[in-house]
Structure formats: structure tokens, C-alpha cells
Design a protein around this motif. Sequence first.
Motif, PDB file in Angstrom:
ATOM      1  N   VAL A 150       0.850  -1.200   0.000  1.00  0.00           N
ATOM      2  CA  VAL A 150       0.000   0.000   0.000  1.00  0.00           C
ATOM      3  C   VAL A 150       0.883   1.247   0.000  1.00  0.00           C
ATOM      4  O   VAL A 150       0.663   2.184  -0.760  1.00  0.00           O
ATOM      5  CB  VAL A 150      -0.923   0.004   1.240  1.00  0.00           C
ATOM      6  CG1 VAL A 150      -1.688   1.319   1.317  1.00  0.00           C
ATOM      7  CG2 VAL A 150      -1.876  -1.162   1.194  1.00  0.00           C
ATOM      8  N   HIS A 151       1.912   1.199   0.847  1.00  0.00           N
ATOM      9  CA  HIS A 151       2.819   2.341   0.884  1.00  0.00           C
ATOM     10  C   HIS A 151       3.477   2.593  -0.461  1.00  0.00           C
ATOM     11  O   HIS A 151       3.631   3.733  -0.888  1.00  0.00           O
ATOM     12  CB  HIS A 151       3.909   2.128   1.958  1.00  0.00           C
ATOM     13  CG  HIS A 151       3.392   2.378   3.329  1.00  0.00           C
ATOM     14  ND1 HIS A 151       4.109   2.123   4.460  1.00  0.00           N
ATOM     15  CD2 HIS A 151       2.186   2.838   3.751  1.00  0.00           C
ATOM     16  CE1 HIS A 151       3.396   2.421   5.526  1.00  0.00           C
ATOM     17  NE2 HIS A 151       2.207   2.853   5.117  1.00  0.00           N
ATOM     18  N   ALA A 152       3.840   1.489  -1.100  1.00  0.00           N
ATOM     19  CA  ALA A 152       4.466   1.628  -2.420  1.00  0.00           C
ATOM     20  C   ALA A 152       3.512   2.323  -3.383  1.00  0.00           C
ATOM     21  O   ALA A 152       3.913   3.202  -4.154  1.00  0.00           O
ATOM     22  CB  ALA A 152       4.885   0.270  -2.957  1.00  0.00           C
ATOM     23  N   ALA A 153       2.225   1.945  -3.295  1.00  0.00           N
ATOM     24  CA  ALA A 153       1.228   2.563  -4.176  1.00  0.00           C
ATOM     25  C   ALA A 153       1.134   4.059  -3.884  1.00  0.00           C
ATOM     26  O   ALA A 153       1.104   4.884  -4.799  1.00  0.00           O
ATOM     27  CB  ALA A 153      -0.126   1.894  -3.988  1.00  0.00           C
ATOM     28  N   VAL A 154       1.123   4.402  -2.586  1.00  0.00           N
ATOM     29  CA  VAL A 154       1.053   5.817  -2.212  1.00  0.00           C
ATOM     30  C   VAL A 154       2.286   6.561  -2.734  1.00  0.00           C
ATOM     31  O   VAL A 154       2.191   7.654  -3.292  1.00  0.00           O
ATOM     32  CB  VAL A 154       0.959   5.955  -0.668  1.00  0.00           C
ATOM     33  CG1 VAL A 154       1.124   7.407  -0.255  1.00  0.00           C
ATOM     34  CG2 VAL A 154      -0.375   5.428  -0.193  1.00  0.00           C
ATOM     35  N   ARG A 155       3.446   5.883  -2.589  1.00  0.00           N
ATOM     36  CA  ARG A 155       4.678   6.537  -3.050  1.00  0.00           C
ATOM     37  C   ARG A 155       4.642   6.778  -4.558  1.00  0.00           C
ATOM     38  O   ARG A 155       5.094   7.798  -5.036  1.00  0.00           O
ATOM     39  CB  ARG A 155       5.907   5.709  -2.682  1.00  0.00           C
ATOM     40  CG  ARG A 155       6.787   6.447  -1.671  1.00  0.00           C
ATOM     41  CD  ARG A 155       8.148   5.852  -1.501  1.00  0.00           C
ATOM     42  NE  ARG A 155       8.144   4.413  -1.419  1.00  0.00           N
ATOM     43  CZ  ARG A 155       7.844   3.721  -0.317  1.00  0.00           C
ATOM     44  NH1 ARG A 155       7.506   4.349   0.786  1.00  0.00           N
ATOM     45  NH2 ARG A 155       7.865   2.401  -0.323  1.00  0.00           N
ATOM     46  N   ARG A 156       4.074   5.793  -5.273  1.00  0.00           N
ATOM     47  CA  ARG A 156       3.975   5.965  -6.731  1.00  0.00           C
ATOM     48  C   ARG A 156       3.144   7.200  -7.055  1.00  0.00           C
ATOM     49  O   ARG A 156       3.502   7.991  -7.915  1.00  0.00           O
ATOM     50  CB  ARG A 156       3.350   4.717  -7.371  1.00  0.00           C
ATOM     51  CG  ARG A 156       4.375   3.690  -7.806  1.00  0.00           C
ATOM     52  CD  ARG A 156       3.783   2.690  -8.803  1.00  0.00           C
ATOM     53  NE  ARG A 156       2.649   1.945  -8.242  1.00  0.00           N
ATOM     54  CZ  ARG A 156       2.775   0.895  -7.432  1.00  0.00           C
ATOM     55  NH1 ARG A 156       3.977   0.471  -7.099  1.00  0.00           N
ATOM     56  NH2 ARG A 156       1.718   0.279  -6.965  1.00  0.00           N
ATOM     57  N   VAL A 157       2.039   7.372  -6.316  1.00  0.00           N
ATOM     58  CA  VAL A 157       1.187   8.546  -6.551  1.00  0.00           C
ATOM     59  C   VAL A 157       1.961   9.824  -6.245  1.00  0.00           C
ATOM     60  O   VAL A 157       1.941  10.791  -7.006  1.00  0.00           O
ATOM     61  CB  VAL A 157      -0.083   8.456  -5.676  1.00  0.00           C
ATOM     62  CG1 VAL A 157      -0.844   9.775  -5.727  1.00  0.00           C
ATOM     63  CG2 VAL A 157      -0.964   7.321  -6.150  1.00  0.00           C
ATOM     64  N   GLU A 158       2.704   9.801  -5.120  1.00  0.00           N
ATOM     65  CA  GLU A 158       3.464  11.000  -4.739  1.00  0.00           C
ATOM     66  C   GLU A 158       4.538  11.321  -5.776  1.00  0.00           C
ATOM     67  O   GLU A 158       4.741  12.474  -6.143  1.00  0.00           O
ATOM     68  CB  GLU A 158       4.118  10.803  -3.367  1.00  0.00           C
ATOM     69  CG  GLU A 158       3.118  10.912  -2.236  1.00  0.00           C
ATOM     70  CD  GLU A 158       3.713  10.500  -0.898  1.00  0.00           C
ATOM     71  OE1 GLU A 158       3.062  10.771   0.122  1.00  0.00           O
ATOM     72  OE2 GLU A 158       4.801   9.894  -0.881  1.00  0.00           O
TER      73      GLU A 158
END
Length: 449
Positions: A150-158
Motif C-alpha cells: 500500500v505504501h508503495a502505491a502511495v509513493r507511486r502517486v506521490e
Amino acid sequence: VVALGYVLLLAIVALGVPLAANLSTRVNDEVRSQARSQADLVAATAADLLAPARRGELATLARTSADTVRGRVIVVDRKGIVLADSAGPAELGSSYRARPEIAGALTGHPVQLQRASHTLGEEILATAVPIIRNGGPVGAVRVTQSVAAVHAAVRRVELGLALVGAIVLAIGLAVGVVIAEQIARPLGRLERVAKRLAGGDLSARAAIEGSREQRSLGASFNEMADRMQRLLGSQRAFVADASHQLRTPLTGLRLRIEEARAANVGPQAAAELDAGLAEVDRFAQIVEELLVLSRAGERESPGERVDLDAAIERALMRWQAAAGEQQIALERGSLRGGAVWCAEADVDRALDVLVENALRYAPRGSDVTLAGAPGRIDVRDRGPGLSAQDAEAIFERFHRGSAGRGGPPGSGLGLAIARELARGWGGEVTLENRTGGGAIATLTLPEAA
Ligand SMILES: Nc1ncnc2c1ncn2[C@@H]1O[C@H](COP(=O)(O)OP(=O)(O)OP(=O)(O)O)[C@@H](O)[C@H]1O
Ligand SMILES: [Mg+2]
């Protein structure tokens, strides 16, 4: 452009940081609610698939929903025994009752929590809901997802946001540079024209171009230049006319005095008349110089190749006798002057001013040297040199310096004439102190190609 960069960066940070923060909470919430609804969906379908005969369908259900939530889905019976597992058959039959979320779900309440997983060795998000049948829990469905994912997904968005910010910044800066260029270019051209005008090229005019303000600036500049040219022109014309008009009565006056001198007069009257003649000659000389000065700006000839070393030789010839009278040794230094582009008469005239000064202000018994270097002639003397106040003032019309005031009479026009003549060809005349005492007068002219 740098300021624009800062402003853009500030705007991007001010908008982007809250946006990124907001977005990451949204992604987290979204993942949680999706896990919850997926678990509810599986629980509702699984209620009919708990019978041993339908285990195959239950396993398929677990696998497909696991794909949807990108995690692991298990189904347990009312005792917590695993009936289906999207991760494979290895765990089938073992008890998951000890897991806190499963224990909670088996009491009939949905549970969502984040905890460390001993089996995976990482943080997981566990979502468990009870399977309800006839009003009571008969099992549970659990969805687990890796928090790191999930964090990776958030980081991708950021990262995506940061990229968009960088692109906006780059485009903004590029546009800024183009606009700055467009403003700077006409101003740069105007500055060059202003420099030409300041350098004495009165015909220099600005191109009317660029924005409305720039065009109006150019027009005002040209108006100013027109006015300046007119004023200088009329001033020159006045000086030229006045000195021209003075010549005739001066000649008449000289003739009258000469006639009176020739008549039979006493010795005292004769001496007075001789002094009068000398004054008239001085007057005529000044008028002549003023006339030269007023014409110095106008070019009569297109210019010619002039050999500076030959000009030095001619000056030596012209001034040798006068130097002898003053007991000054007039010498030639190194001759490496080469050719310059101007009018020969102007070089001779300017050089005469410099040599005349050197001979006039240097003491008897000293020597004056004329030397040529590429594009320049130096006239070196061992006179009093220049005082601090002399510096530029001695080039002003009628201004006499400390040596002039303390020495023989003069009009103070010589250096002004020499400089005007040199500048008319893009050259210059300077005067500075010489090491070891005395002065060096330098005439520079543009070298001929
Ligand atoms: N070689 C020099 N050494 C010292 N001072 C000088 C020298 N040449 C010029 N000056 C100073 O510069 C002043 C201006 O010189 P400029 O030739 O213009 O006028 P002038 O010699 O006084 O008069 P004239 O117009 O008759 O030549 C002089 O009065 C003098 O003070
Ligand atoms: Mg002089």
C-alpha cells in the motif's frame, strides 16, 4: 527568471504538499474500504459454499477475490479451521483461531487492524468479517494485504505528483526565459545605440520595436537624440559663423595698424603699435582655432591610409627650428606606428598641438621625444607634468591647466582641437604624467586594415 523560478517552486510546493498528503490518506482509506467490501462480498457468497462438496468453488472464490484486492483471502469455519486459502492448499485444515482478527470475526463482529505478521515478517492489514447464517456466525473470511505494498502505491502517486510539479516548473521557467529574452533584446539594442550616441555618433537612432512601452521608450530616445543633434549643430554653426565674421574686420584692423606703424611715429608709439600687432595676431589665431574646432566634427574626406611614422618625421621637420630656439632637443624614439585610417591633415594638426605644448611647457635644455607604436604616437617631455585638478579639465575649451597659467600665454584651445580631430576618426587624445617627471601626450587612431 530566477525570481520566477522561486515563485513557481513556492506555488508548486504550497499546492503539491497538501495534495500529496491528502492523496495518501485517500489511498489508505480506499484500500481499507475496498478490503472490507471484498471481505463482505466473499462472506455473503461463502455462506452457501461451506459444505465439503463445494470446497472447490470456495477455493476459486478465494483466489479470484484475492486477485481483486492484491492480497491473500482465507475462509475459516466456526472453529477457525482453514477451509479455503488463495495462497494454496498448504494451510488447509490448520487453525487460525489464535489470530486476533479471526477471533473477533468469529464472535460476529467485523474487525480491521494493522499488525505484524510472524509468518511473513512484515506489517499487514488484516480485514476479517463473519459469515452469517441463520442469524449467527458459521465462519469467517479474512483478507490480508501487505502494508508495504500500500505504501508503495502511495509513493507511486506521490512520485507522479512530484513529476508533474517538475514538468510544470520546467515549462514555467522555459516560458519565463523566452519572455525575459523578448524584453531584454530590444533593451540591449537600445543600450548599444545609447553608447554610440554617447561616443559622439550623433546620427545613432534606436529601432522602434518590442512592446508598447519599449516602442515609446525608443521614440522618446530618438526625439532626444534629434534635439541633441540640432542643438549641437546650431552651436557649431554659431561658432563657425562668428569666427568667420570676425576674420574680415580683424584683417582690416591689422592693415590699419601696419599702416600706422609705417607712418612717421615716435619710438614709444611704434612700440605700442608692435604690441598691438602681436595682440591682433593672437586674436586671429584664436578665431582660426575656433573655426577649426567648429569644423572638427564634420568629415570632409572619407579618410585615407596615413603612415604614423611618416607623420612623426614631418612633425620633426616642422618643429626642429622652434625647438632649437628653445634649446630643446626634439628627438625620434622607436618608430613602429604603422598605418591608421583618417585624414593626413588632421593627424598633422593634432600632432602640432601636442608638440607645441611639449615645447612650450618643457624647460630649456630638456628633451622631447616623438615615438610611434601601432595605432598611436607618444609625445614625451620633461616639463612640469599635470596637477591632480588638470586631469580632464585641460581638454575643455579655453581651460588652461597649472602649467599653462604659470607659463607662456595661450588660449586653452589646443587639446580640445586635437581631441575633436582624433575623435572624428574614432581615435582619442590623452595626457598623463610620465614616470621620472614630465608628461606623455598620446594620440591614438584606428589602425588601417
Ligand atoms: N605637455 C604638457 N605638460 C604639462 N601640462 C600640459 C602639457 N600639455 C598641456 N598641458 C596643460 O593643459 C592645458 C591645456 O592645453 P592646451 O594646449 O589645450 O591649451 P594651451 O596650451 O594652454 O593654449 P593653446 O590653445 O594656445 O595651446 C595647458 O594650459 C597646460 O596646463
Ligand atoms: Mg597648447
